[in-house]
Structure formats: structure tokens, C-alpha cells
Enzyme design. Structure first.
Site, mmCIF file in Angstrom:
data_model
loop_
_atom_site.group_PDB
_atom_site.id
_atom_site.type_symbol
_atom_site.label_atom_id
_atom_site.label_comp_id
_atom_site.label_asym_id
_atom_site.label_seq_id
_atom_site.Cartn_x
_atom_site.Cartn_y
_atom_site.Cartn_z
ATOM 1 C CB CYS A 1 51.129 -32.042 33.056
ATOM 2 S SG CYS A 1 51.495 -33.069 31.619
ATOM 3 C CG HIS B 1 48.452 -37.245 31.697
ATOM 4 N ND1 HIS B 1 48.807 -37.627 30.424
ATOM 5 C CD2 HIS B 1 48.864 -35.944 31.794
ATOM 6 C CE1 HIS B 1 49.407 -36.630 29.792
ATOM 7 N NE2 HIS B 1 49.454 -35.590 30.601
HETATM 8 P P1 NAD Z 1 51.782 -25.401 22.197
HETATM 9 O O1 NAD Z 1 52.265 -25.968 20.919
HETATM 10 O O2 NAD Z 1 50.347 -25.487 22.549
HETATM 11 O O3 NAD Z 1 52.202 -23.869 22.291
HETATM 12 C C1 NAD Z 1 53.475 -23.387 21.945
HETATM 13 C C2 NAD Z 1 53.333 -22.028 21.298
HETATM 14 O O4 NAD Z 1 54.625 -21.486 21.055
HETATM 15 C C3 NAD Z 1 52.589 -22.071 19.958
HETATM 16 O O5 NAD Z 1 51.615 -21.047 19.942
HETATM 17 C C4 NAD Z 1 53.706 -21.815 18.938
HETATM 18 O O6 NAD Z 1 53.230 -21.140 17.783
HETATM 19 C C5 NAD Z 1 54.651 -20.916 19.734
HETATM 20 N N1 NAD Z 1 56.030 -20.905 19.245
HETATM 21 C C6 NAD Z 1 56.601 -21.638 18.253
HETATM 22 N N2 NAD Z 1 57.911 -21.296 18.097
HETATM 23 C C7 NAD Z 1 58.172 -20.339 19.018
HETATM 24 C C8 NAD Z 1 59.319 -19.577 19.344
HETATM 25 N N3 NAD Z 1 60.480 -19.738 18.700
HETATM 26 N N4 NAD Z 1 59.238 -18.671 20.354
HETATM 27 C C9 NAD Z 1 58.079 -18.496 21.021
HETATM 28 N N5 NAD Z 1 56.943 -19.170 20.725
HETATM 29 C C10 NAD Z 1 56.981 -20.083 19.750
HETATM 30 O O7 NAD Z 1 52.678 -26.072 23.342
HETATM 31 P P2 NAD Z 1 52.278 -26.288 24.861
HETATM 32 O O8 NAD Z 1 51.482 -27.539 24.968
HETATM 33 O O9 NAD Z 1 51.743 -25.027 25.428
HETATM 34 O O10 NAD Z 1 53.694 -26.634 25.490
HETATM 35 C C11 NAD Z 1 54.622 -25.624 25.847
HETATM 36 C C12 NAD Z 1 55.588 -26.190 26.852
HETATM 37 O O11 NAD Z 1 54.862 -26.614 28.004
HETATM 38 C C13 NAD Z 1 56.351 -27.448 26.373
HETATM 39 O O12 NAD Z 1 57.618 -27.445 26.997
HETATM 40 C C14 NAD Z 1 55.513 -28.577 26.927
HETATM 41 O O13 NAD Z 1 56.223 -29.778 27.083
HETATM 42 C C15 NAD Z 1 55.112 -27.992 28.250
HETATM 43 N N6 NAD Z 1 53.896 -28.566 28.829
HETATM 44 C C16 NAD Z 1 52.825 -28.860 28.050
HETATM 45 C C17 NAD Z 1 51.720 -29.445 28.629
HETATM 46 C C18 NAD Z 1 50.539 -29.836 27.814
HETATM 47 O O14 NAD Z 1 49.873 -30.782 28.184
HETATM 48 N N7 NAD Z 1 50.218 -29.169 26.735
HETATM 49 C C19 NAD Z 1 51.685 -29.684 30.006
HETATM 50 C C20 NAD Z 1 52.775 -29.304 30.790
HETATM 51 C C21 NAD Z 1 53.891 -28.754 30.189
#
Ligand code: NAD
Length: 338
Positions: free
Chosen positions: A140, A220
Site C-alpha cells: 500500500c 498511513h
Molecule cells: P489478512 O490476514 O487480512 O488475510 C489473509 C487471509 O489468508 C486470511 O483470511 C488467512 O486466513 C488466509 N490464509 C492463511 N493461510 C493461507 C494459505 N496458506 N493459503 C491461502 N490463504 C491463507 O492479510 P491481508 O492484510 O489481506 O494481507 C494479504 C497480503 O496483502 C500480504 O502480503 C500483505 O502484506 C498485503 N497487503 C496488505 C495490506 C493491508 O493493509 N492489510 C495492504 C497492502 C498489501
């Protein structure tokens, strides 16, 4: 129709899945879940086919009475592109599954650049991902920085960029994360990872970042300090931001005194979940002094990468130009093109 699967249905995965459903040229074949919770029930209620991440989780779904369509391996047989939205570093493990299935995959910013070898921000380098098997949509903060620095670099030229990031501590539902009452240096050393990450997209950009976490969940806020290549006025800097897609300009005098009003605007506009897909620059913060430009930049962490993921799907699939894809994505999400 591009057949799309979403592996990982959390903060990012749920939003990308809904955005895929809005695209006229895409079909959401299914999403994976680890366990049968209220999010699984909501997905089923929307008519989204559910898949389990593995056999063990499939048993859990069956015991809870869910009719899951199979495991992630079954989903991979049915899609052209999978969007990996699993937690940080799990995407790199999942890559083995995608390679075995011969499926194109998009990773998120929690993975290292090397997982895909191409880091992506649509308006900066869409063409690099066209027809490739793997791409990583940058985080992000990196997305917000890339859009903004790219726009100003194209408009007036940047010799050196510095950014100080006040990072939200956790997403709203991450009850176990802090801090509650501290400002946390993130990390204590320089640079934070964001500067080098920007350089995976904007190769050659001279940028240094430092970051700290503050006890908030929405957005942020970056303080940008840019040394310009040649003399420019505030108006020229603002114009270069106005010309670029996916950047919105707000003003303090219109009531935007904090990140809270940016989220409020999105809610009042009826955006799903109050999502702000645009990088948000405070127009009245843009100041040029002695060849340096200064400004505040807001990034809604839960939402800003959603349009990038949709464009990354089209880039990997092939057959679209950057402009075509971004226009389709932005129209579907209500992002206004000036
Ligand atoms: P999150 O924890 O909200 O969601 C991840 C999901 O994946 C959960 O529902 C979890 O149960 C599931 N999961 C766990 N193990 C798994 C597996 N082996 N296979 C498939 N699914 C599985 O995480 P998020 O915040 O959505 O982040 C996901 C990605 O996006 C990360 O790389 C993060 O750095 C990136 N990201 C997050 C944000 C943010 O602010 N949340 C912003 C930009 C990028």
C-alpha cells in the site's frame, strides 16, 4: 472472460474478489478460506464459490455444513489467473502450487520482490507484466509513493525524494496488534524498506524513506520532501498530480483536516467498506521552497492496491493496453478520471 481465483480471503482478498466480480471481462471462479467463519457465510451469501486451503480445512468446512467446491488445487485447475492474498511470506510458499498447476499468479506486497521478479504499479510499469506468469503488486505505501513520485517526476522532474511515513498500526479488525499508547520506530534504522521497494518499480529513483507506527487503524500519512530537477512552481507540481490517474487532491479549507475526513468522504460517496482507492494528496500542503517541494500524502492501506490487482490480472492475461485496463478498472470502481 478471464477466469480468476483468489487465494486468501482476508483484508485484501475480500476486496479484490468483489472488484473482480465488477469486471465485465472477468469471472470470479472461487475464493479459498481456511476456516468456516462469518466471512465464509458472507461469501456464500454473495454467491461466491468457496474452496478450502487444504484437506484439513476442507474437513472443517464439511463439519460446519458448507458445500465447498474442493481445495486450492481444484481451484487452480479452473482459473487463468490466481490472486494470492495470503498473509506475508505465505505467498512465496504458495508459489510452488501455482508453478505446478502452470497458473499465472499475482502476489502482494508482503512478499519479497524476488517472488515474481516484477513489482507492479499499473500507471508506472503495466507493460513489464504483460503476458508474464508472475507479478507482485507492491504494498500500500509503495503504491502511494510510486503513483505520486511518478506523477511529479513526469511533470517537473525529481532529483531526490525523501519520505517520512506515519504508519497505521493495524487494520481495524486486527485486535491483537499494537501499539495502543506509543509511537514505534519502524525500524529504528534507515532506510525503511519502502524506499528500496519503490526502486523495484521506479528504477533509478533516488529515494530515502523512514517510518514509524502510530496508534490508528485508518490510513498511513506520508510527509514528502522532494528536491526538484529544475525550478518549478507550486502550480506546476499540483498540475502534474492532477493529470495523473488514481491521485485525488483534497484541501484543508474544504474540511479535510485529517485522514478521518478522507475515509468519511469515501463512506459518504457510498464506496464499499469506505474504501479510498486513490492516493490522497493535500493540495494546500504542496509547497515549493528553494527548489524543494513538500506535501502530505494519505494512503488507505486496505484499498489502494485493489485497482492494481485488477490491472495486474489483465496484464498477465495479455491483450490489453495500460490505458484500456486502467479505464475499465476505474470505471467499475468509481474512480474518476479528470
Ligand atoms: P489478512 O490476514 O487480512 O488475510 C489473509 C487471509 O489468508 C486470511 O483470511 C488467512 O486466513 C488466509 N490464509 C492463511 N493461510 C493461507 C494459505 N496458506 N493459503 C491461502 N490463504 C491463507 O492479510 P491481508 O492484510 O489481506 O494481507 C494479504 C497480503 O496483502 C500480504 O502480503 C500483505 O502484506 C498485503 N497487503 C496488505 C495490506 C493491508 O493493509 N492489510 C495492504 C497492502 C498489501
Amino acid at each position: 472472460m478471464i477466469k480468476v481465483g483468489v487465494n486468501g480471503y482476508g483484508t485484501i482478498g475480500r476486496r479484490v474478489a468483489d472488484a473482480v466480480r465488477l469486471q465485465k471481462d472477468m469471472e470470479l471462479v472461487g475464493v479459498t478460506k481456511t476456516k468456516p467463519d462469518y466471512r465464509s457465510r458472507l461469501a456464500v451469501g454473495k454467491g461466491i464459490p468457496l474452496y478450502a486451503v487444504d484437506m484439513k480445512s476442507m474437513e472443517g468446512f464439511k463439519a460446519a455444513g458448507y458445500a465447498v467446491k474442493g481445495t486450492v488445487n481444484d481451484l487452480l485447475q479452473r482459473v487463468d489467473v490466481v490472486v494470492d492474498a495470503a498473509p506475508d511470506d505465505i505467498g512465496a510458499e504458495n508459489k510452488k502450487l501455482y508453478s505446478q498447476a502452470g497458473v499465472k499468479a499475482i502476489f502482494q506486497g508482503g512478499e519479497e520482490h524476488e517472488v515474481a521478479g516484477i513489482s507492479f504499479c499499473a500507471q508506472c510499469n503495466f507493460e513489464k507484466a504483460v503476458g508474464k506468469q508472475f507479478v507482485r503488486v507492491v504494498s500500500c505505501n509503495t503504491t502511494g509513493l510510486c503513483r505520486t513520485l511518478h506523477a511529479i517526476d513526469e511533470g517537473v522532474g525529481i532529483a531526490k525524494a525523501r519520505a517520512v511515513l506515519a504508519r497505521r498500526a493495524a487494520d481495524p479488525d486486527e485486535v491483537g496488534k499494537g501499539p495502543i499508547d506509543a509511537v514505534v520506530l519502524d525500524p529504528t534504522t534507515l532506510p525503511s524498506h519502502h524506499g528500496p521497494d519503490v526502486q523495484t518499480v521506479l528504477e533509478g529513483m533516488n529515494v530515502v524513506t523512514m517510518a514509524f507506527k502510530v496508534p490508528t487503524t485508518h490510513m498511513h500519512l506520508h510527509s514528502l520532501l522532494l528536491t526538484l530537477k529544475k525550478p518549478a512552481t507550486k502550480e506546476q507540481v499540483v498540475q502534474s498530480l492532477e493529470k495523473a490517474p488514481r491521485i485525488q487532491l483534497v484541501d484543508g479549507k474544504s474540511g479535510f483536516k485529517s485522514t478521518a475526513q478522507v475515509i468519511d468522504l469515501a463512506r459518504e460517496m457510498g464506496r464499499p467498506r469506505g474504501d479510498t482507492y486513490e492516493a490522497t494528496v493535500w493540495r494546500d500542503s504542496v509547497t515549493v521552497l528553494d527548489g524543494e517541494a513538500y506535501m502530505f500524502l494519505g494512503v488507505h492501506q486496505e484499498a489502494i492496491v485493489v485497482p492494481e490487482d485488477i490491472d495486474a490480472i489483465r496484464a498477465l492475461y495479455g491483450g490489453y493496453s495500460r490505458e484500456q485496463s486502467m479505464m475499465l478498472t476505474d470505471e467499475s470502481l468509481g474512480i474518476v478520471h479528470r
